[in-house]
Motif scaffolding. Structure first.
Motif, PDB file in Angstrom:
ATOM      1  N   LEU A 176      38.290  33.100  28.241  1.00 15.68           N
ATOM      2  CA  LEU A 176      38.982  34.168  28.956  1.00 15.68           C
ATOM      3  C   LEU A 176      38.214  34.572  30.204  1.00 15.68           C
ATOM      4  CD1 LEU A 176      41.180  36.298  29.222  1.00 15.68           C
ATOM      5  CD2 LEU A 176      39.880  37.752  27.645  1.00 15.68           C
ATOM      6  N   ALA A 177      36.902  34.727  30.078  1.00 15.50           N
ATOM      7  CA  ALA A 177      36.092  35.064  31.247  1.00 15.50           C
ATOM      8  C   ALA A 177      36.182  33.975  32.307  1.00 15.50           C
ATOM      9  CB  ALA A 177      34.639  35.287  30.825  1.00 15.50           C
ATOM     10  N   HIS A 178      36.163  32.728  31.861  1.00 16.17           N
ATOM     11  CA  HIS A 178      36.285  31.612  32.806  1.00 16.17           C
ATOM     12  C   HIS A 178      37.658  31.611  33.473  1.00 16.17           C
ATOM     13  CE1 HIS A 178      35.648  27.592  34.489  1.00 16.17           C
ATOM     14  NE2 HIS A 178      36.858  27.301  34.064  1.00 16.17           N
ATOM     15  N   GLN A 179      38.722  31.909  32.703  1.00 14.85           N
ATOM     16  CA  GLN A 179      40.074  31.911  33.260  1.00 14.85           C
ATOM     17  C   GLN A 179      40.240  33.032  34.283  1.00 14.85           C
ATOM     18  OE1 GLN A 179      42.254  29.550  32.693  1.00 14.85           O
ATOM     19  NE2 GLN A 179      43.762  30.460  34.071  1.00 14.85           N
ATOM     20  N   ILE A 180      39.676  34.198  33.981  1.00 20.16           N
ATOM     21  CA  ILE A 180      39.740  35.301  34.942  1.00 20.16           C
ATOM     22  C   ILE A 180      39.029  34.915  36.229  1.00 20.16           C
ATOM     23  CG2 ILE A 180      39.013  37.681  35.373  1.00 20.16           C
ATOM     24  CD1 ILE A 180      39.274  38.147  32.332  1.00 20.16           C
ATOM     25  N   ARG A 181      37.871  34.308  36.089  1.00 21.94           N
ATOM     26  CA  ARG A 181      37.120  33.872  37.276  1.00 21.94           C
ATOM     27  C   ARG A 181      37.911  32.839  38.072  1.00 21.94           C
ATOM     28  NH1 ARG A 181      33.410  29.759  38.424  1.00 21.94           N
ATOM     29  NH2 ARG A 181      31.874  30.329  40.032  1.00 21.94           N
ATOM     30  N   TYR A 182      38.567  31.917  37.362  1.00 20.26           N
ATOM     31  CA  TYR A 182      39.367  30.902  38.044  1.00 20.26           C
ATOM     32  C   TYR A 182      40.511  31.532  38.832  1.00 20.26           C
ATOM     33  CZ  TYR A 182      43.054  27.442  38.610  1.00 20.26           C
ATOM     34  OH  TYR A 182      44.065  26.670  39.134  1.00 20.26           O
ATOM     35  N   GLU A 183      41.226  32.477  38.202  1.00 20.40           N
ATOM     36  CA  GLU A 183      42.341  33.128  38.892  1.00 20.40           C
ATOM     37  C   GLU A 183      41.853  33.913  40.102  1.00 20.40           C
ATOM     38  OE1 GLU A 183      45.380  32.582  38.355  1.00 20.40           O
ATOM     39  OE2 GLU A 183      45.334  31.603  36.396  1.00 20.40           O
ATOM     40  N   GLN A 184      40.713  34.581  39.965  1.00 21.29           N
ATOM     41  CA  GLN A 184      40.173  35.342  41.083  1.00 21.29           C
ATOM     42  C   GLN A 184      39.767  34.422  42.233  1.00 21.29           C
ATOM     43  OE1 GLN A 184      39.213  39.051  41.482  1.00 21.29           O
ATOM     44  NE2 GLN A 184      41.170  38.795  40.451  1.00 21.29           N
ATOM     45  N   LEU A 185      39.086  33.323  41.919  1.00 21.46           N
ATOM     46  CA  LEU A 185      38.679  32.397  42.979  1.00 21.46           C
ATOM     47  C   LEU A 185      39.894  31.769  43.656  1.00 21.46           C
ATOM     48  CD1 LEU A 185      35.637  30.583  41.302  1.00 21.46           C
ATOM     49  CD2 LEU A 185      35.579  32.272  43.145  1.00 21.46           C
ATOM     50  N   ALA A 241      46.349  36.291  29.295  1.00 21.71           N
ATOM     51  CA  ALA A 241      45.441  37.429  29.407  1.00 21.71           C
ATOM     52  C   ALA A 241      44.617  37.344  30.687  1.00 21.71           C
ATOM     53  CB  ALA A 241      44.519  37.497  28.194  1.00 21.71           C
ATOM     54  N   GLY A 242      44.225  36.132  31.064  1.00 19.80           N
ATOM     55  CA  GLY A 242      43.509  35.957  32.325  1.00 19.80           C
ATOM     56  C   GLY A 242      44.361  36.341  33.516  1.00 19.80           C
ATOM     57  N   LEU A 243      45.638  35.968  33.482  1.00 22.28           N
ATOM     58  CA  LEU A 243      46.554  36.371  34.549  1.00 22.28           C
ATOM     59  C   LEU A 243      46.713  37.889  34.597  1.00 22.28           C
ATOM     60  CD1 LEU A 243      49.395  33.697  34.236  1.00 22.28           C
ATOM     61  CD2 LEU A 243      47.816  33.968  36.149  1.00 22.28           C
ATOM     62  N   LEU A 244      46.823  38.520  33.426  1.00 24.01           N
ATOM     63  CA  LEU A 244      46.987  39.973  33.375  1.00 24.01           C
ATOM     64  C   LEU A 244      45.780  40.681  33.980  1.00 24.01           C
ATOM     65  CD1 LEU A 244      48.307  42.615  32.460  1.00 24.01           C
ATOM     66  CD2 LEU A 244      47.314  42.237  30.195  1.00 24.01           C
ATOM     67  N   ALA A 290      50.634  45.985  33.284  1.00 23.46           N
ATOM     68  CA  ALA A 290      50.957  45.174  32.102  1.00 23.46           C
ATOM     69  C   ALA A 290      52.462  44.989  31.957  1.00 23.46           C
ATOM     70  CB  ALA A 290      50.381  45.828  30.851  1.00 23.46           C
ATOM     71  N   SER A 291      53.225  46.050  32.172  1.00 23.65           N
ATOM     72  CA  SER A 291      54.681  45.953  32.045  1.00 23.65           C
ATOM     73  C   SER A 291      55.257  45.007  33.093  1.00 23.65           C
ATOM     74  CB  SER A 291      55.305  47.339  32.188  1.00 23.65           C
ATOM     75  OG  SER A 291      56.716  47.264  32.162  1.00 23.65           O
ATOM     76  N   PHE A 292      54.819  45.129  34.335  1.00 24.23           N
ATOM     77  CA  PHE A 292      55.354  44.277  35.399  1.00 24.23           C
ATOM     78  C   PHE A 292      54.898  42.829  35.235  1.00 24.23           C
ATOM     79  CE2 PHE A 292      55.424  48.370  38.020  1.00 24.23           C
ATOM     80  CZ  PHE A 292      56.749  48.611  37.677  1.00 24.23           C
ATOM     81  N   CYS A 293      53.697  42.631  34.688  1.00 27.58           N
ATOM     82  CA  CYS A 293      53.265  41.256  34.410  1.00 27.58           C
ATOM     83  C   CYS A 293      54.163  40.616  33.350  1.00 27.58           C
ATOM     84  CB  CYS A 293      51.810  41.252  33.943  1.00 27.58           C
ATOM     85  SG  CYS A 293      50.587  41.417  35.249  1.00 27.58           S
ATOM     86  N   ALA A 294      54.460  41.362  32.293  1.00 28.43           N
ATOM     87  CA  ALA A 294      55.347  40.831  31.254  1.00 28.43           C
ATOM     88  C   ALA A 294      56.727  40.525  31.828  1.00 28.43           C
ATOM     89  CB  ALA A 294      55.458  41.831  30.102  1.00 28.43           C
ATOM     90  N   LEU A 295      57.237  41.409  32.678  1.00 24.23           N
ATOM     91  CA  LEU A 295      58.531  41.149  33.317  1.00 24.23           C
ATOM     92  C   LEU A 295      58.454  39.959  34.250  1.00 24.23           C
ATOM     93  CD1 LEU A 295      59.641  44.815  34.033  1.00 24.23           C
ATOM     94  CD2 LEU A 295      60.702  43.231  32.423  1.00 24.23           C
ATOM     95  N   GLY A 296      57.325  39.801  34.946  1.00 22.06           N
ATOM     96  CA  GLY A 296      57.157  38.650  35.827  1.00 22.06           C
ATOM     97  C   GLY A 296      57.183  37.342  35.071  1.00 22.06           C
ATOM     98  N   VAL A 297      56.508  37.299  33.914  1.00 19.01           N
ATOM     99  CA  VAL A 297      56.527  36.086  33.094  1.00 19.01           C
ATOM    100  C   VAL A 297      57.928  35.853  32.538  1.00 19.01           C
ATOM    101  CG1 VAL A 297      55.554  34.950  31.070  1.00 19.01           C
ATOM    102  CG2 VAL A 297      54.093  36.370  32.517  1.00 19.01           C
ATOM    103  N   GLY A 298      58.604  36.942  32.137  1.00 18.25           N
ATOM    104  CA  GLY A 298      59.961  36.796  31.630  1.00 18.25           C
ATOM    105  C   GLY A 298      60.911  36.256  32.672  1.00 18.25           C
ATOM    106  N   VAL A 299      60.836  36.780  33.907  1.00 16.21           N
ATOM    107  CA  VAL A 299      61.700  36.282  34.984  1.00 16.21           C
ATOM    108  C   VAL A 299      61.346  34.839  35.338  1.00 16.21           C
ATOM    109  CG1 VAL A 299      62.286  36.575  37.425  1.00 16.21           C
ATOM    110  CG2 VAL A 299      62.204  38.557  35.918  1.00 16.21           C
ATOM    111  N   ALA A 300      60.048  34.522  35.350  1.00 18.07           N
ATOM    112  CA  ALA A 300      59.641  33.140  35.617  1.00 18.07           C
ATOM    113  C   ALA A 300      60.208  32.181  34.573  1.00 18.07           C
ATOM    114  CB  ALA A 300      58.118  33.041  35.648  1.00 18.07           C
ATOM    115  N   SER A 301      60.396  32.667  33.341  1.00 24.44           N
ATOM    116  CA  SER A 301      60.964  31.816  32.295  1.00 24.44           C
ATOM    117  C   SER A 301      62.422  31.469  32.560  1.00 24.44           C
ATOM    118  CB  SER A 301      60.855  32.526  30.937  1.00 24.44           C
ATOM    119  OG  SER A 301      59.531  32.909  30.665  1.00 24.44           O
TER     120      SER A 301
END
Length: 277
Positions: A33-42, A132-135, A176-187
């Protein structure tokens, strides 16, 4: 002469596990998770165009509004607040919506279309770690956005928020709510080319009827918008920022409900591989 082969111990019907395919334990998951957060940030900070539009657009909008509504007197049009007292929290809310809903939905659609999600799904990375990393990444970007908007508002005489704890909780709930909606719309998006149009088709009407860019004085429209996710977020930001009020549990409950809706859609419809043409 017949040769004898050593007996095999492979159980019929069972495939041998791929090296490295084992799922990580709890400690390994948090390291991932820490690595994924770092990846998304970079990935975000190394993309100048995405970074500039994410941070510069809200700053430009609030600066323009500051030049137009720079006076510190309250007005009935803004429900007794000054123009900048009204627009500073609402533009901050719009920046969170753009970072957590709009950009996330488009990025996921593009990653699916280019095969990035399919390759990720074939790795031992757990799905919850990826999302979770995206969130967390979106929350970090939202904090920077809100801080910039508040800073510009302060230059125009807007007081500092008095309820920092309520503001922080509202920010996390909204993100958190908008992230969940974003993933839902992306689906539900069929391909990456359609992603910006689908995202804006949903976002623009919500932003305007929720009073983000101008106050809504229609009782009926406010009642309708209050059942949707953007206006409760605006109201909670206004309450903790401009009115000095504490936690707005009703608005936070509406945000949480919409987050659950987005998560359920994502669980049922999310695809890792691109849809065949």
């Amino acid at each position: 002469m017949t040769s004898t082969l050593p007996p095999t111990t492979t159980t019929p019907g069972r495939r041998s596990a791929r090296p490295g395919a084992e799922r990580p334990d709890e400690r390994g998951s948090f390291a991932l998770l820490a690595h994924q957060i770092r990846y998304e940030q970079l990935s975000f900070w190394r993309n100048p165009q995405s970074m500039v539009f994410t941070f510069v657009l809200p700053v430009v909008i609030i600066a323009i509004f500051g030049a137009v509504f720079g006076g510190g007197q309250g007005e009935d049009f803004f429900f007794g607040m000054s123009g900048m007292q009204y627009y500073t929290p609402t533009i901050a809310a719009v920046s969170v919506l753009g970072a957590c809903y709009g950009q996330l939905a488009i990025v996921l659609a593009m990653r699916r279309q280019t095969g990035v999600l399919k390759r990720l799904h074939a790795t031992p990375l757990p799905a919850w770690v990826y999302f979770a990393g995206l969130l967390v990444h979106c929350v970090v970007v939202s904090i920077v956005d809100v801080a910039l908007v508040i800073g510009i508002g302060r230059l125009y005489g807007v007081p500092w928020p008095t309820q920092w704890a309520a503001l922080a909780v509202t920010l996390v709930f909204g993100a958190a709510s908008f992230c969940a909606l974003g993933v839902g719309v992306a689906s539900l998006i069929r391909n990456s080319e359609a992603a910006p149009a689908v995202v804006q088709f949903i976002q623009f009407p919500l932003v305007f009827i929720s009073g983000s860019y101008f106050p809504i004085h229609s009782g009926v429209l406010n009642e309708i918008a209050g059942l949707l996710p953007v206006k409760p977020f605006n109201d909670a930001m206004l309450a903790s920022f401009a009115h000095g009020a504490g936690f707005q549990w009703k608005e936070l409950a509406v945000l949480a409900a919409w987050g659950v809706v987005g998560a359920l859609i994502a669980v049922r419809r999310f695809r890792w591989d691109p849809r065949p043409e």
